[in-house]
Design a protein around this motif. Structure first.
Motif, short mmCIF file in Angstrom:
data_model
loop_
_atom_site.label_atom_id
_atom_site.label_comp_id
_atom_site.label_asym_id
_atom_site.label_seq_id
_atom_site.Cartn_x
_atom_site.Cartn_y
_atom_site.Cartn_z
N ARG A 144 6.42 10.35 -10.53
CA ARG A 144 5.14 9.79 -10.95
C ARG A 144 4.77 10.37 -12.30
O ARG A 144 4.96 11.55 -12.56
CB ARG A 144 4.02 10.12 -9.96
CG ARG A 144 4.19 9.58 -8.57
CD ARG A 144 3.88 8.10 -8.54
NE ARG A 144 4.04 7.60 -7.20
CZ ARG A 144 3.24 6.70 -6.66
NH1 ARG A 144 2.25 6.22 -7.33
NH2 ARG A 144 3.46 6.27 -5.44
N ARG A 154 2.68 2.87 -8.64
CA ARG A 154 4.02 2.73 -8.06
C ARG A 154 4.65 1.38 -8.42
O ARG A 154 4.00 0.34 -8.37
CB ARG A 154 3.93 2.85 -6.54
CG ARG A 154 5.27 2.69 -5.87
CD ARG A 154 5.16 2.81 -4.38
NE ARG A 154 6.46 2.56 -3.77
CZ ARG A 154 6.66 2.63 -2.48
NH1 ARG A 154 5.67 2.95 -1.67
NH2 ARG A 154 7.85 2.39 -1.98
N HIS A 155 5.93 1.44 -8.73
CA HIS A 155 6.71 0.23 -8.93
C HIS A 155 7.46 -0.04 -7.62
O HIS A 155 8.31 0.76 -7.22
CB HIS A 155 7.70 0.38 -10.09
CG HIS A 155 8.43 -0.88 -10.39
ND1 HIS A 155 7.88 -1.87 -11.17
CD2 HIS A 155 9.63 -1.33 -9.99
CE1 HIS A 155 8.73 -2.87 -11.24
NE2 HIS A 155 9.80 -2.57 -10.53
N TRP A 156 7.14 -1.12 -6.95
CA TRP A 156 7.74 -1.44 -5.66
C TRP A 156 9.16 -1.95 -5.86
O TRP A 156 9.40 -2.84 -6.67
CB TRP A 156 6.91 -2.50 -4.94
CG TRP A 156 5.57 -1.97 -4.54
CD1 TRP A 156 4.41 -2.06 -5.24
CD2 TRP A 156 5.27 -1.24 -3.36
NE1 TRP A 156 3.40 -1.43 -4.56
CE2 TRP A 156 3.90 -0.92 -3.40
CE3 TRP A 156 6.03 -0.83 -2.26
CZ2 TRP A 156 3.27 -0.21 -2.39
CZ3 TRP A 156 5.39 -0.12 -1.26
CH2 TRP A 156 4.03 0.18 -1.32
#
Length: 141
Positions: free
Chosen positions: A74, A100-102
């Motif tokens: 992060r 967050r990048h899923w």
């Protein structure tokens, strides 16, 4: 994500922290602007928050400086924004991070989120006002 991935141009939006539902989403609006950031591998961040429309003279801009760090995949950052004339009395502080990048996300963009504090009074507005912000990375940025 590494720190240099903060570099880019974002659409910045900040929102008043009103706890009750509103009928008109514009009642939450604190600001909308263009945020341009450049981050180096050592964690230094600089850029500008452009509050005026393109071509508006003089442009309404705050210079942004701060630091970023990466931990547990992060990225977090703190920024200080100081106005140029005609808003030289503006001073705001920002604390945020990259959302967050899923892994299974579709068409997800890089989004910065956090809080902003009016650090000094200006134009009759007292210091201490807070808002939440989102900044969405633009195409090609």
């Amino acid at each position: 994500m590494n720190i240099t991935e903060l570099t880019g141009t974002y659409t910045y939006r900040s929102f008043l922290e009103l706890p009750d539902p509103v009928d008109d989403f514009n009642m939450l609006r604190f600001a909308q602007a263009t945020l341009k950031l450049a981050a180096d591998p050592g964690g230094a961040v600089h850029g500008e928050l452009i509050l005026s429309d393109p071509g508006e003279e003089p442009p309404v801009v705050m210079d942004m400086t701060g630091t970023a760090s990466a931990a547990s995949s992060r990225v977090s950052f703190t920024l200080s924004g100081r106005g140029r004339p005609p808003i030289a009395d503006f001073h705001y502080e920002y604390d945020g991070g990259v959302l967050r990048h899923w892994e299974t996300g579709v068409n997800q963009r890089t989004v910065l989120a956090g809080t902003v504090l009016r650090a000094e009074p200006h134009g009759g507005a007292p210091a201490g006002r807070t808002a939440s912000f989102l900044a969405v990375r633009r195409d090609g940025a």
